[in-house]
Design a protein around this motif. Structure first.
Motif, PDB file in Angstrom:
ATOM      1  N   MET A   1     -35.796 -99.466 -15.426  1.00 42.96           N
ATOM      2  CA  MET A   1     -35.941 -97.830 -16.183  1.00 42.96           C
ATOM      3  C   MET A   1     -34.630 -97.488 -16.773  1.00 42.96           C
ATOM      4  N   GLY A   2     -33.830 -98.011 -17.243  1.00 47.60           N
ATOM      5  CA  GLY A   2     -33.240 -97.914 -18.159  1.00 47.60           C
ATOM      6  C   GLY A   2     -32.291 -96.672 -17.932  1.00 47.60           C
TER       7      GLY A   2
ATOM      8  N   TYR B   1     -33.418 -89.769 -10.310  1.00 42.49           N
ATOM      9  CA  TYR B   1     -34.965 -89.961  -9.967  1.00 42.49           C
ATOM     10  C   TYR B   1     -35.289 -89.004  -8.949  1.00 42.49           C
TER      11      TYR B   1
ATOM     12  N   VAL C   1     -32.980 -87.335 -17.097  1.00 43.95           N
ATOM     13  CA  VAL C   1     -34.211 -88.968 -16.908  1.00 43.95           C
ATOM     14  C   VAL C   1     -35.009 -88.326 -18.316  1.00 43.95           C
ATOM     15  N   SER C   2     -35.379 -89.408 -19.166  1.00 44.38           N
ATOM     16  CA  SER C   2     -36.103 -89.503 -19.980  1.00 44.38           C
ATOM     17  C   SER C   2     -37.575 -88.671 -19.573  1.00 44.38           C
TER      18      SER C   2
ATOM     19  N   ARG D   1     -40.357 -90.641 -21.242  1.00 42.00           N
ATOM     20  CA  ARG D   1     -40.899 -91.969 -20.914  1.00 42.00           C
ATOM     21  C   ARG D   1     -40.185 -92.516 -19.496  1.00 42.00           C
ATOM     22  N   HIS D   2     -39.336 -92.269 -19.145  1.00 42.03           N
ATOM     23  CA  HIS D   2     -38.689 -92.768 -18.128  1.00 42.03           C
ATOM     24  C   HIS D   2     -39.185 -92.571 -16.782  1.00 42.03           C
TER      25      HIS D   2
END
Length: 312
Positions: free
Chosen positions: A1-2, A23, A98-99, A101-102
């Motif tokens: 996930m980064g 998350y 959190v982005s 995209r993620h």
């Protein structure tokens, strides 16, 4: 996930714990709690007792994964709305924890995992129903209905009704009439529950451009609709009586009477132009649904003889 390297520096999660918390926030644990409250009695009623523990816990885990996927994808689709609403500004995406995209990848992976897990541990039907629920919630409710019609939570709320059907199918491999009745209970319950919340946060929804009923209709019309759907919820809940015993019937009738009285109290105050407390009904609606589910769960575990159709 980064770790959110593509985020503004002030929005990046500082520790692994912060990232985990972000998350977890994406899956909306408070919403999932409510889904579990309805899934458990559906499984117990389907078995008319306690299902095999493997199936029981697998269904709950798979359901959490599916609901988490839908909620995470909802957060991505609603990121612009959440950033302008006071109630939702603290969510992970508006806070840039959190982005987008993620979060999108997280939601998709979690959804695919829920399907695979439910198929492997229960049956294919439960897995397919979970996927259908995710797709409906994201593409029908979030992307189409929510921003276009005041009936958004009426029809879009069907996604929140599906856990009972998934729970039933996980135990039996089929979908029978009691599961559809339980679906209807949650279906009719969702509008008064959500509209009460929207009455409180009307300005938030208006600022975000979401046409919730309290935004586009006068308070008196909203409270009238709340009363109608509350009556529908309670009356519909009695359709389960033939599949249960007197214990469930008592729970459904007494808690339903309380729910109806509170809805009429809100409507009466609205008609008189008094200051209302819609959050009181919002919290009560949660209590009502919990009581119905507790009554159904205990009734199913006891396994007393069902009253049958002649009773109705």
């Amino acid at each position: 996930m980064g770790t959110g390297a593509d985020l503004p520096a002030e929005g990046r999660a500082r520790t692994a714990g912060d990232l985990l918390k972000a998350y977890v926030g994406l899956i909306k644990p408070r919403v999932i709690e409510l889904l579990l409250v309805t899934t458990i009695p559906a499984m117990l009623l389907a078995q008319r007792g306690l299902p095999p523990l493997g199936t029981f816990f697998a269904t709950l885990v798979g359901g959490i994964m599916a609901a988490g996927s839908a909620n995470a994808l909802n957060c991505v689709a609603d990121a612009d709305i959440d950033s302008v609403m006071k109630r939702t500004k603290v969510r992970p995406l508006p806070k840039h924890s959190v982005s987008n995209r993620h979060a999108l990848v997280f939601g998709i992976v979690l959804g695919l995992a829920s399907f695979a897990f439910l198929w492997a541990t229960t049956n294919l039907l439960a897995g397919l129903l979970a996927v259908a629920t995710i797709l409906f919630y994201v593409f029908v409710y979030t992307l189409v209905l929510k921003r276009r019609t005041a009936q958004n939570v009426v029809w879009g709320g069907a996604a929140g009704c599906m856990p009972v059907v998934i729970g039933w199918s996980a135990v039996t491999g089929t979908v029978e009439w009691p599961a559809l009745v339980m679906f209807g209970i949650v279906f009719f319950w969702t509008p008064p529950h959500t509209w009460a919340l929207a009455m409180k946060f009307r300005d938030d929804y208006e600022r975000a451009g979401v046409p919730m009923l309290p935004v586009v209709a006068p308070p008196r019309q909203v409270s009238r609709q709340i009363v109608r759907y509350t009556w529908a919820t309670v009356l519909w809940s009695l359709l389960l009586v033939p599949a249960t015993s007197w214990l469930y019937a008592a729970f459904a009738a007494l808690s339903g009477l309380w729910f109806i009285l509170m809805a009429h109290q809100l409507h009466g105050a609205t008609k008189r132009g008094e200051k209302t407390k819609p959050m009181k009904l919002f919290h009560l609606s949660n209590t009502y649904l919990t009581l119905v589910c507790v009554g159904l769960s205990v009734d199913s575990l006891l396994g007393w003889p069902a009253l049958g159709w002649p009773f109705l």
